[in-house]
Design a protein around this motif. Sequence first.
Motif, PDB file in Angstrom:
ATOM      1  N   ALA A 188       0.820  -1.213   0.000  1.00 52.91           N
ATOM      2  CA  ALA A 188       0.000   0.000   0.000  1.00 52.91           C
ATOM      3  C   ALA A 188       0.857   1.268   0.000  1.00 52.91           C
ATOM      4  CB  ALA A 188      -0.937  -0.005   1.208  1.00 52.91           C
ATOM      5  N   SER A 189       1.916   1.281   0.795  1.00 50.20           N
ATOM      6  CA  SER A 189       2.787   2.464   0.847  1.00 50.20           C
ATOM      7  C   SER A 189       3.473   2.696  -0.496  1.00 50.20           C
ATOM      8  CB  SER A 189       3.846   2.298   1.945  1.00 50.20           C
ATOM      9  OG  SER A 189       3.263   2.243   3.211  1.00 50.20           O
ATOM     10  N   ALA A 190       3.994   1.617  -1.087  1.00 45.10           N
ATOM     11  CA  ALA A 190       4.647   1.734  -2.384  1.00 45.10           C
ATOM     12  C   ALA A 190       3.656   2.211  -3.444  1.00 45.10           C
ATOM     13  CB  ALA A 190       5.249   0.384  -2.790  1.00 45.10           C
ATOM     14  N   THR A 191       2.434   1.697  -3.380  1.00 48.36           N
ATOM     15  CA  THR A 191       1.396   2.126  -4.320  1.00 48.36           C
ATOM     16  C   THR A 191       1.105   3.613  -4.169  1.00 48.36           C
ATOM     17  OG1 THR A 191       0.342  -0.059  -4.359  1.00 48.36           O
ATOM     18  CG2 THR A 191      -1.015   1.824  -5.000  1.00 48.36           C
ATOM     19  N   PHE A 192       0.950   4.059  -2.931  1.00 48.28           N
ATOM     20  CA  PHE A 192       0.625   5.463  -2.674  1.00 48.28           C
ATOM     21  C   PHE A 192       1.742   6.383  -3.158  1.00 48.28           C
ATOM     22  CE2 PHE A 192       0.311   9.254   0.071  1.00 48.28           C
ATOM     23  CZ  PHE A 192      -1.000   9.613  -0.177  1.00 48.28           C
ATOM     24  N   VAL A 193       2.988   6.001  -2.900  1.00 51.01           N
ATOM     25  CA  VAL A 193       4.122   6.837  -3.294  1.00 51.01           C
ATOM     26  C   VAL A 193       4.297   6.822  -4.815  1.00 51.01           C
ATOM     27  CG1 VAL A 193       6.627   7.118  -3.148  1.00 51.01           C
ATOM     28  CG2 VAL A 193       5.318   6.576  -1.088  1.00 51.01           C
TER      29      VAL A 193
END
Length: 394
Positions: A188-193
């Motif tokens: 999720a963090s990688a997707t958001f960034v």
Amino acid sequence: MNSSRILSIDIMRGITLFLMLFVNDLYSPGVPKWLVHTQASDDGMGLADWVFPGFLFMVGLAIPYAIAARKKKGHDGFKIWVHILTRTLSLLLIGVLMVNISSLNPELTSMPAELWALLVYGCVFLIWNQYPRHSKNTRIFRLLRILGVVALVLLVVLFKAGTTENPEWLHTSWWGILGLIGWGYLSASATFVCTRGKFVGVIIVWLLFLILNILSQLGSLDGLNVLDPYIGVLLDGNIPTIVLSGLVVGMVVKKYKNNLVRLMGILVPIGVFFLILGAILHQYFIVSKILGTPSWAMYCSGISVFVFCMLFLVIDVLKWSAWTKLFLPAGQNSLTTYLAPDIIYYSIWGLGLNVFFYKQSESALLAICGSLAWAILMIGFAALLSKVHIKLKL
């Protein structure tokens, strides 16, 4: 609602942790089925089957706020990526260590499993404790962290499972609860960034993980089984789908938190959509937490949306928050709240104390009350640790 702090985020995280401590302590056969985990092959779910995905959902929901806070501190893209990867690897490491405790061979390791576990947890607290800043004891804190790293390396080297004829080392048959959280957080963090927080990009990635989950359940990805010990959680798609569901909701909340009508006008349809999609998928896949079916993921995500909406209205809009004091310490100190009880567990088991008498009773009421009391005491224990500056932060 003009306050920048959304208390319901901390409270829902705290409630899911409280329920996690409660259901994980429930082992009495007389306890109602709707409270405990449903068997893998059974089509259904109880309270225990929602608790963990409820927490995963909150992991995703909090990501837009966490990334924004780091940017506000002046962190550039490189520092944010370093933080994401460091946090992920830390969760994976602790998760793997926890999973392997039960397979430790005391003779080969030269110590009981309970002692090895307690020493590992001690190292975890030494390494990842959030020590007071600007303290005259900064050098001591640095030495404690170094001591924790050295001791943990020695414990990992000493670890042996299997038999004398066929000794084994640490394995990743599964990553443990914290490891699953780590993989979900990374996705999720990688997707958001990578999508720069764009709704369309995040939703596309969410859909891709849902498709992976469906294909995995159909057996279409069996050719990739060789990768399961490494990135199987990502290939399965189930955990990332749930965390990304929370991420979508978190982005909506962050954008429209001060416009209640607009916020609820978006969140309620999202919740309904998740439930309807769950019902559609239920025609093809049973609802099973153990198997990680897409129908279970969607039902849990839908439930989480409505639970959050209710808490947001009660706590942040109506300001009825006096009752939340029990859950706030757990919500703000989640990792300590989750790990600290294990220190008590292994201490009791290692000493052979008969403390959990309520688990040996045929009374379902006593078993439930005992586990509720345990969960309350453990939240209090974590809060007490926080007051003496023992608080884990990854």
